[in-house]
Write a protein that holds these residues in place. Structure first.
Motif, PDB file in Angstrom:
ATOM      1  N   SER A 144       0.820  -1.210   0.000  1.00 40.91           N
ATOM      2  CA  SER A 144       0.000   0.000   0.000  1.00 40.91           C
ATOM      3  C   SER A 144       0.859   1.268   0.000  1.00 40.91           C
ATOM      4  CB  SER A 144      -0.941  -0.007   1.198  1.00 40.91           C
ATOM      5  OG  SER A 144      -0.193  -0.137   2.394  1.00 40.91           O
ATOM      6  N   LEU A 145       2.184   1.100   0.014  1.00 40.96           N
ATOM      7  CA  LEU A 145       3.076   2.253  -0.052  1.00 40.96           C
ATOM      8  C   LEU A 145       3.503   2.569  -1.482  1.00 40.96           C
ATOM      9  CD1 LEU A 145       5.423   1.554   2.994  1.00 40.96           C
ATOM     10  CD2 LEU A 145       3.546   3.178   2.868  1.00 40.96           C
ATOM     11  N   SER A 146       3.145   1.735  -2.417  1.00 36.77           N
ATOM     12  CA  SER A 146       3.607   1.877  -3.801  1.00 36.77           C
ATOM     13  C   SER A 146       2.895   3.002  -4.546  1.00 36.77           C
ATOM     14  CB  SER A 146       3.366   0.580  -4.578  1.00 36.77           C
ATOM     15  OG  SER A 146       4.007  -0.493  -3.973  1.00 36.77           O
ATOM     16  N   PRO A 147       3.647   3.769  -5.347  1.00 39.01           N
ATOM     17  CA  PRO A 147       2.980   4.704  -6.260  1.00 39.01           C
ATOM     18  C   PRO A 147       2.048   3.919  -7.181  1.00 39.01           C
ATOM     19  CG  PRO A 147       5.307   5.202  -6.122  1.00 39.01           C
ATOM     20  CD  PRO A 147       5.095   3.890  -5.405  1.00 39.01           C
ATOM     21  N   GLY A 148       0.912   4.510  -7.475  1.00 38.84           N
ATOM     22  CA  GLY A 148      -0.073   3.831  -8.294  1.00 38.84           C
ATOM     23  C   GLY A 148      -1.146   3.133  -7.483  1.00 38.84           C
ATOM     24  N   ALA A 149      -0.903   2.927  -6.174  1.00 36.89           N
ATOM     25  CA  ALA A 149      -1.931   2.347  -5.305  1.00 36.89           C
ATOM     26  C   ALA A 149      -3.102   3.327  -5.243  1.00 36.89           C
ATOM     27  CB  ALA A 149      -1.365   2.084  -3.911  1.00 36.89           C
ATOM     28  N   TRP A 150      -4.234   2.864  -4.779  1.00 30.02           N
ATOM     29  CA  TRP A 150      -5.434   3.694  -4.736  1.00 30.02           C
ATOM     30  C   TRP A 150      -5.901   3.848  -3.300  1.00 30.02           C
ATOM     31  CZ3 TRP A 150     -10.624   2.746  -3.425  1.00 30.02           C
ATOM     32  CH2 TRP A 150     -11.522   3.750  -3.822  1.00 30.02           C
ATOM     33  N   VAL A 151      -6.367   5.050  -2.937  1.00 33.42           N
ATOM     34  CA  VAL A 151      -6.863   5.346  -1.598  1.00 33.42           C
ATOM     35  C   VAL A 151      -8.350   5.675  -1.690  1.00 33.42           C
ATOM     36  CG1 VAL A 151      -6.679   6.939   0.357  1.00 33.42           C
ATOM     37  CG2 VAL A 151      -4.611   6.171  -0.817  1.00 33.42           C
TER      38      VAL A 151
END
Length: 167
Positions: free
Chosen positions: A31-38
């Motif tokens: 969940s720390l990766s760029p591209g993940a969604w919040v």
């Protein structure tokens, strides 16, 4: 004899609970990766001026925060309050890592910055966990979100992980 069976069964149930939660937490990737969604309910819109205050709450903790945009940076400070089930059920905070995601308008993570890493400490109800940091705003950021990971134990080591990552 009967109490030994109950203790053994309770121990097995706790172990299964921890393993299931770890599998669920690991299944979604980092969940720390760029591209993940919040999710929208976890996004905090960056507003001009300030300071702006708010509160963000999960099952594990509440963050009472204040931020002020001062382009090209974001000044953010706050207080982390752990949930009662953690402070009453466990004696030690092994670690707590607190991060901020910078987000595009659709909730996609552009970048993640660590705000603070809290190390080993014995719980004291009067102690507050505070943070205060100035972070460079990522270009195209319109919102941010908190994320954390941590572990609380009884007796200072080897205990179950009771806080997972959350964003």
């Amino acid at each position: 004899m009967r109490s030994k069976k109950k203790g053994l069964m309770a121990s097995k149930l706790l172990t299964m609970f921890v393993l299931i939660n770890l599998c669920i937490a690991c299944a979604g990737g980092s969940s720390l990766s760029p591209g993940a969604w919040v999710a929208e309910e976890d996004r905090i819109r960056v507003a001009d001026g300030g300071p702006h205050k708010g509160s963000w709450k999960t099952r594990d903790l509440t963050i009472q925060y204040e931020y002020q945009e001062a382009s090209p940076s974001l000044q953010v400070k706050g207080v982390v309050k752990l949930a009662n089930y953690i402070t009453m059920g466990y004696s030690t905070l092994e670690y707590l890592h607190l991060y901020i995601h910078f987000l595009e308008s659709n909730g996609t993570v552009l970048a993640t910055k660590r705000i603070r890493a809290f190390g080993y400490q014995v719980f004291r109800l009067e102690r507050e966990i505070t943070f205060n940091d100035r972070l460079d705003l990522t270009q195209d950021s319109v919102a941010f979100a908190f994320i954390y990971s941590g572990k609380a134990t009884s007796g200072g080591g080897g205990g179950p992980s009771i806080m997972g990552s959350h964003s």
